[in-house]
Design an enzyme around this catalytic site. Structure first.
Site, mmCIF file in Angstrom:
data_model
loop_
_atom_site.group_PDB
_atom_site.id
_atom_site.type_symbol
_atom_site.label_atom_id
_atom_site.label_comp_id
_atom_site.label_asym_id
_atom_site.label_seq_id
_atom_site.Cartn_x
_atom_site.Cartn_y
_atom_site.Cartn_z
ATOM 1 N N LYS A 1 9.595 -0.618 13.442
ATOM 2 C CA LYS A 1 10.312 -0.733 12.655
ATOM 3 C C LYS A 1 11.450 0.340 12.785
ATOM 4 O O LYS A 1 12.177 0.763 11.692
ATOM 5 C CB LYS A 1 9.047 0.220 11.674
ATOM 6 N N HIS B 1 -5.332 -32.880 18.031
ATOM 7 C CA HIS B 1 -3.569 -33.913 18.896
ATOM 8 C C HIS B 1 -2.452 -32.427 18.869
ATOM 9 O O HIS B 1 -1.854 -33.581 18.842
ATOM 10 C CB HIS B 1 -3.250 -34.184 17.336
ATOM 11 N N GLY C 1 -4.981 -1.608 4.686
ATOM 12 C CA GLY C 1 -3.806 -2.576 4.506
ATOM 13 C C GLY C 1 -4.575 -3.925 4.814
ATOM 14 O O GLY C 1 -4.826 -5.230 3.708
ATOM 15 N N ARG C 2 -5.426 -4.129 5.988
ATOM 16 C CA ARG C 2 -5.727 -5.387 6.042
ATOM 17 C C ARG C 2 -7.206 -5.563 5.332
ATOM 18 O O ARG C 2 -7.492 -7.001 5.664
ATOM 19 C CB ARG C 2 -5.684 -5.640 8.112
ATOM 20 N N LYS D 1 0.500 -1.099 -0.123
ATOM 21 C CA LYS D 1 -0.009 0.004 0.094
ATOM 22 C C LYS D 1 0.792 1.394 -0.223
ATOM 23 O O LYS D 1 0.959 2.127 -0.731
ATOM 24 C CB LYS D 1 -0.888 -0.408 1.592
ATOM 25 N N GLU E 1 10.390 -4.669 4.486
ATOM 26 C CA GLU E 1 10.811 -6.537 3.811
ATOM 27 C C GLU E 1 10.286 -6.259 2.454
ATOM 28 O O GLU E 1 10.513 -6.953 1.408
ATOM 29 C CB GLU E 1 9.897 -6.518 4.955
ATOM 30 N N GLU F 1 -4.205 -6.554 15.059
ATOM 31 C CA GLU F 1 -3.545 -4.737 14.262
ATOM 32 C C GLU F 1 -5.180 -4.088 15.073
ATOM 33 O O GLU F 1 -4.390 -2.377 14.570
ATOM 34 C CB GLU F 1 -3.837 -4.876 13.217
#
Ligand code: F6P
Length: 533
Positions: free
Chosen positions: A498, A369, A252-253, A196, A202, A338
């Site tokens: 960041k 399990h 973004g999410r 965005k 990254e 977030e």
């Protein structure tokens, strides 16, 4: 606003969910909701009729209805970033206008989607890139909302995928790029750089690495960029016809519905992608129109509020009995944590209660399990949110699907009913255990029960249904956020780390740690640099 609900805490703590069923034959029907093919059952919680009414009054008092309208019409409800919150516009397939700040925002959304569809179709039918090899693979480079949404959805809708195979690189750990690219041919791989902001460390590092793997500048013709900062995509060297922009009113999410979902469109084709949007829009309509007591996202949110604020449960587990929803819990972790993992109210005042639980989970039956031991017998109660499709996509393996559903139903039943010591003893005695051994073993086989869960049943995991489910969770986050009085649409909590990471990159090159670093960080750095020498 909270007084009424807080007053129910004591009674709720001593309530037996099983007794609620004994007292009300129609509980399963009254505390569940059917809408547009979905069934949401919240009868296996300690919510009774009074609690339900109090919860609905809480939502009313918080102004959920007015704020819902404010969101849909584009008011700037993201007050700390002075932005509208309009991801719903990305899945608005109507012909009507949506005027925000004097401008209809939908024509641009439609135009971008049409451009995406044109390129996606060309890639899928082999006419792109034209003079080169046919595209067989797609690599989406992005992180957070620019990764989790498309990754989750591509995995979920695998039975509908008939396009190129999609791969995802998110982690700055070089292992991610290395392992993902292994075996791929750069000449038949389309690369999507999804960010965005187009500033994320990254993603940009991975984009440069993949560009060099693909052959450098000459390979840019097979690169697509998706961003709100289209100027930055041009600076990277990606030609405007392969840049898909979106407005800053898409968080973004919340962005899988638009250009960030391009990999999903490539995998499924534009038509099935639209079906995903239709599911989302159908949930929007339901959320907008249905009265609170019959409103799926509202009820889901109120169950969440009940468990956290009244029952004091600090986490909730999302447990899809659907292997292809393996990444849904991770997707929801970002969406919910977030959005609502906040400490201050809209006006900056410190919250006097904890907003937003820890969300976690894994697909069933695997979790059974592994961590279900704690869910059944641990001292911490974890409300479980089960979900399962009435049908799978493997008719030849019907036996598997029957076992899957049986396991899902069995878990919520076990959590509800538990097993008393007397029952445990009887079971052991039937196996011939007696005396001191019986006394010792029986206690370990007791299940307290009375543990809450909800179950969402959908017909089968189609693009439409996935759209419904994702939009349902988005609106749940909205409702919970409104009730807590927070801004669910900023994420300042990710910034500090960041900033500090930027300062520590030079330190990793031996240029010294930033002033003011703690003794612990200095010692860790020293140790790591020493080991690397
Ligand atoms: O750091 C968190 C975050 O900003 C998320 O909100 C976002 O989804 C992710 O990073 C990726 O951001 P971008 O799409 O700008 O690269």
């Amino acid at each position: 606003m909270w007084i009424e609900l807080d007053g129910l805490r004591e009674a709720a703590a001593s309530r037996q969910i099983a007794a609620l069923f004994d007292a009300d034959e129609s509980r399963a029907q009254e505390f569940s909701l059917k809408t547009d093919g979905l069934l949401f059952d919240y009868s296996k919680t300690s919510i009774d009729a009074d609690a339900k009414e109090a919860l609905i009054r809480l939502a009313e008092a918080a102004g959920v209805a007015a704020k819902r309208t404010a969101m849909f019409v584009g008011e700037k409800i993201n007050v700390t970033e002075d932005r509208s919150v309009l991801h719903t516009a990305l899945r608005n397939l109507d012909d009507e206008a949506l005027v925000v700040d004097g401008q209809d925002v939908l024509p641009e959304v439609r135009e971008t989607r049409a451009r995406m569809a044109k390129l996606a179709s060309a890639v899928r039918d082999g006419s792109f890139p034209g003079n080169g090899k046919r595209i067989t693979d797609v690599v989406n480079i992005g992180i957070g909302g620019s990764d989790l949404g498309p990754l989750m959805a591509v995995m979920a809708l695998e039975p509908y995928a008939d396009g190129p195979k999609c791969h995802f690189i998110s982690n700055v750990d070089g292992a991610d790029a290395t392992d993902t690219l292994a075996g791929l041919d750069p000449e038949s791989t389309l690369v999507i750089v999804a960010s965005k902001t187009f500033t994320t460390q990254e993603t940009l590092m991975n984009a440069r690495t993949v560009l060099s793997w693909a052959g450098g500048q000459d390979a840019l013709g097979r690169f697509v960029a998706i961003s709100s900062a289209v100027d930055k995509c041009a600076e990277f060297g990606i030609s405007a016809e392969r840049v898909f922009g979106f407005e800053d009113w898409v968080g973004g999410r919340y962005s899988v519905w638009g250009p960030i979902g391009f990999s999903l469109m490539l995998a499924l084709g534009p038509k099935a992608f639209e079906s995903f949007l239709e599911g989302g829009q159908a949930m929007d309509r339901h959320f907008y129109d249905a009265p609170f007591e019959k409103n799926l996202p509202v009820l889901l949110a109120l169950v969440g509020i009940w468990h956290q604020q009244v029952c004091g449960h600090a986490t909730r587990a999302v447990l899809p009995y659907e292997q292809r929803l393996a990444r849904l819990p991770a997707y929801l972790q970002q969406l919910e944590m977030e959005s609502n993992g906040k400490g201050v109210a809209l006006d900056g005042a410190r919250l006097d209660r904890v907003a937003g639980p820890v969300v976690w989970g894994e697909p069933g039956t695997n979790g059974q399990h592994a961590f279900y031991q704690l869910i059944h017998q641990g001292q911490q109660v974890v409300p479980c949110e089960f979900m399962v499709g009435a049908e799978g996509h493997e008719p030849a393996l019907g036996e598997h699907h029957r076992a899957l559903v049986a396991n899902c139903l069995a878990q919520s039943e076990a959590l509800l009913k538990g097993r008393t010591e007397a029952e445990a003893r009887a079971q052991l005695e039937a196996k011939g255990v007696s005396g001191a051994k019986l006394d010792q073993l029986a206690k370990h086989r007791v299940f307290e029960g009375n543990r809450p869960s909800t179950t969402l049943v959908y017909p089968s995991l189609t693009p439409y249904v996935l759209g419904q489910i994702v939009a349902m969770y988005e609106h749940r986050v909205f409702v919970e956020g409104v009730i807590y009085g927070i801004n669910s649409y900023d994420q300042w909590g990710v910034e500090l780390g960041k900033e500090l990471a930027n300062g520590l990159v030079p330190a990793m090159e031996g240029k010294g740690a930033p002033a003011g670093s703690s003794a612990s960080t200095l010692a860790l750095l020293d140790h790591i640099l020493g080991m690397r020498e």
